[in-house]
Enzyme design. Sequence first.
Site, PDB file in Angstrom:
ATOM      1  N   TYR A   1      -7.373   1.058  42.042  1.00 50.43           N
ATOM      2  CA  TYR A   1      -7.445   1.890  43.244  1.00 50.43           C
ATOM      3  C   TYR A   1      -7.145   1.057  44.508  1.00 50.43           C
ATOM      4  O   TYR A   1      -6.479   1.521  45.424  1.00 50.43           O
ATOM      5  CB  TYR A   1      -8.818   2.562  43.371  1.00 50.43           C
ATOM      6  CG  TYR A   1      -9.211   3.366  42.148  1.00 50.43           C
ATOM      7  CD1 TYR A   1      -8.273   4.152  41.477  1.00 50.43           C
ATOM      8  CD2 TYR A   1     -10.516   3.327  41.644  1.00 50.43           C
ATOM      9  CE1 TYR A   1      -8.622   4.871  40.342  1.00 50.43           C
ATOM     10  CE2 TYR A   1     -10.872   4.049  40.519  1.00 50.43           C
ATOM     11  CZ  TYR A   1      -9.918   4.817  39.871  1.00 50.43           C
ATOM     12  OH  TYR A   1     -10.270   5.523  38.747  1.00 50.43           O
TER      13      TYR A   1
ATOM     14  N   GLU B   1     -14.856   8.874  42.384  1.00 52.45           N
ATOM     15  CA  GLU B   1     -16.047   8.021  42.229  1.00 52.45           C
ATOM     16  C   GLU B   1     -15.740   6.956  41.186  1.00 52.45           C
ATOM     17  O   GLU B   1     -15.036   7.231  40.223  1.00 52.45           O
ATOM     18  CB  GLU B   1     -17.259   8.818  41.712  1.00 52.45           C
ATOM     19  CG  GLU B   1     -17.947   9.657  42.737  1.00 52.45           C
ATOM     20  CD  GLU B   1     -17.582  11.117  42.566  1.00 52.45           C
ATOM     21  OE1 GLU B   1     -17.072  11.485  41.496  1.00 52.45           O
ATOM     22  OE2 GLU B   1     -17.790  11.882  43.528  1.00 52.45           O
TER      23      GLU B   1
HETATM   24  C1  LIG Z   1      -8.764   1.697  34.741  1.00 55.35           C
HETATM   25  C2  LIG Z   1      -7.679   1.900  33.701  1.00 55.35           C
HETATM   26  C3  LIG Z   1      -7.279   3.389  33.687  1.00 55.35           C
HETATM   27  C4  LIG Z   1      -6.450   1.048  34.059  1.00 55.35           C
HETATM   28  O1  LIG Z   1      -5.418   1.381  33.162  1.00 55.35           O
HETATM   29  P1  LIG Z   1      -4.264   0.349  32.706  1.00 55.35           P
HETATM   30  O2  LIG Z   1      -3.267   1.162  31.953  1.00 55.35           O
HETATM   31  O3  LIG Z   1      -4.832  -0.833  32.034  1.00 55.35           O
HETATM   32  O4  LIG Z   1      -3.713  -0.082  34.139  1.00 55.35           O
HETATM   33  P2  LIG Z   1      -2.278  -0.700  34.504  1.00 55.35           P
HETATM   34  O5  LIG Z   1      -1.738  -1.482  33.354  1.00 55.35           O
HETATM   35  O6  LIG Z   1      -1.418   0.388  35.048  1.00 55.35           O
HETATM   36  O7  LIG Z   1      -2.694  -1.719  35.667  1.00 55.35           O
HETATM   37  C5  LIG Z   1      -2.592  -1.352  37.020  1.00 55.35           C
HETATM   38  C6  LIG Z   1      -3.503  -2.161  37.880  1.00 55.35           C
HETATM   39  O8  LIG Z   1      -4.865  -1.907  37.530  1.00 55.35           O
HETATM   40  C7  LIG Z   1      -5.638  -3.097  37.746  1.00 55.35           C
HETATM   41  N1  LIG Z   1      -6.138  -3.569  36.461  1.00 55.35           N
HETATM   42  C8  LIG Z   1      -5.891  -3.038  35.239  1.00 55.35           C
HETATM   43  N2  LIG Z   1      -6.568  -3.715  34.291  1.00 55.35           N
HETATM   44  C9  LIG Z   1      -7.249  -4.699  34.922  1.00 55.35           C
HETATM   45  C10 LIG Z   1      -8.129  -5.711  34.478  1.00 55.35           C
HETATM   46  N3  LIG Z   1      -8.454  -5.844  33.191  1.00 55.35           N
HETATM   47  N4  LIG Z   1      -8.687  -6.528  35.400  1.00 55.35           N
HETATM   48  C11 LIG Z   1      -8.400  -6.391  36.707  1.00 55.35           C
HETATM   49  N5  LIG Z   1      -7.544  -5.440  37.190  1.00 55.35           N
HETATM   50  C12 LIG Z   1      -6.989  -4.611  36.310  1.00 55.35           C
HETATM   51  C13 LIG Z   1      -4.682  -4.102  38.369  1.00 55.35           C
HETATM   52  O9  LIG Z   1      -4.700  -3.888  39.761  1.00 55.35           O
HETATM   53  C14 LIG Z   1      -3.344  -3.645  37.796  1.00 55.35           C
HETATM   54  O10 LIG Z   1      -2.255  -4.058  38.568  1.00 55.35           O
HETATM   55  P3  LIG Z   1      -1.633  -5.551  38.353  1.00 55.35           P
HETATM   56  O11 LIG Z   1      -1.292  -5.662  36.919  1.00 55.35           O
HETATM   57  O12 LIG Z   1      -0.429  -5.573  39.253  1.00 55.35           O
HETATM   58  O13 LIG Z   1      -2.720  -6.509  38.754  1.00 55.35           O
HETATM   59  C15 LIG Z   1      -8.162   1.440  32.270  1.00 55.35           C
HETATM   60  O14 LIG Z   1      -8.749   0.157  32.381  1.00 55.35           O
HETATM   61  C16 LIG Z   1      -9.138   2.380  31.597  1.00 55.35           C
HETATM   62  O15 LIG Z   1      -8.734   3.353  30.929  1.00 55.35           O
HETATM   63  N6  LIG Z   1     -10.466   2.113  31.749  1.00 55.35           N
HETATM   64  C17 LIG Z   1     -11.492   2.934  31.089  1.00 55.35           C
HETATM   65  C18 LIG Z   1     -11.636   4.274  31.765  1.00 55.35           C
HETATM   66  C19 LIG Z   1     -12.050   4.092  33.213  1.00 55.35           C
HETATM   67  O16 LIG Z   1     -12.941   3.338  33.543  1.00 55.35           O
HETATM   68  N7  LIG Z   1     -11.370   4.851  34.114  1.00 55.35           N
HETATM   69  C20 LIG Z   1     -11.642   4.822  35.542  1.00 55.35           C
HETATM   70  C21 LIG Z   1     -12.766   5.731  35.851  1.00 55.35           C
HETATM   71  S1  LIG Z   1     -13.220   5.638  37.584  1.00 55.35           S
END
Ligand SMILES: CC(C)(COP(=O)(O)OP(=O)(O)OC[C@H]1O[C@@H](n2cnc3c(N)ncnc32)[C@H](O)[C@@H]1OP(=O)(O)O)[C@@H](O)C(=O)NCCC(=O)NCCS
Length: 165
Positions: free
Chosen positions: A110, A98
């Site tokens: 995702y 979700e």
């Molecule tokens: C979602 C989350 C886990 C992503 O982690 P991250 O370590 O920043 O992600 P990555 O560096 O591996 O990025 C992978 C992909 O995620 C997406 N992404 C990550 N940050 C993004 C941003 N700020 N805006 C848009 N896309 C983003 C992109 O698709 C990215 O790929 P790309 O760089 O080739 O475009 C992080 O933002 C987080 O911890 N958020 C708070 C907790 C949360 O909401 N978890 C999900 C619950 S459903």
Amino acid sequence: MTTADLPQVMAIERASYATPWEEAAYRQALGSEQAYLDVVTFRGEIVGYSGMWHFVDTVHLGTIVSHPAARGKGIGELLLVNVIARATDLNAEHVTLEVRPSNHPARALYEKYHFSEVGYRKNYYRDKEDALLMTSPPLRNLDFQAMVRANFEAALARLAQHFGE
Ligand SMILES: CC(C)(COP(=O)(O)OP(=O)(O)OC[C@H]1O[C@@H](n2cnc3c(N)ncnc32)[C@H](O)[C@@H]1OP(=O)(O)O)[C@@H](O)C(=O)NCCC(=O)NCCS
């Protein structure tokens, strides 16, 4: 993840979610045979974690977080690919999850891994935001596996750039 990780996990959790889980929920998950909780560490510090639950033919991704100071460096992808790999090893058909419609970084992550929206839960979160339900393609699909491998190789290169020593 072990109980010794919980102080760091809870600090990241509270900094990351509008409605964080209680520590008790993590303790309960750590005692459950259906739950798999993983951490990513760098120089001894936790920089990300995930929690997934295995139900017969499905793995449900319950939480995935990277440290607010370590985002955009590939840790989210590392965690998601690890979940997909574990789910495949467990013979699950799909990974489901979700996500808040307003959570654009998570939705983009995702979608990058070809998850699609399959439903909607009204007032799902404690603050009453709805949830989108998403599911992965079939884990045994060879095109999906090739895409995951290609994305993962690029993510590893990005991680090496940021964390390579
Ligand atoms: C979602 C989350 C886990 C992503 O982690 P991250 O370590 O920043 O992600 P990555 O560096 O591996 O990025 C992978 C992909 O995620 C997406 N992404 C990550 N940050 C993004 C941003 N700020 N805006 C848009 N896309 C983003 C992109 O698709 C990215 O790929 P790309 O760089 O080739 O475009 C992080 O933002 C987080 O911890 N958020 C708070 C907790 C949360 O909401 N978890 C999900 C619950 S459903």
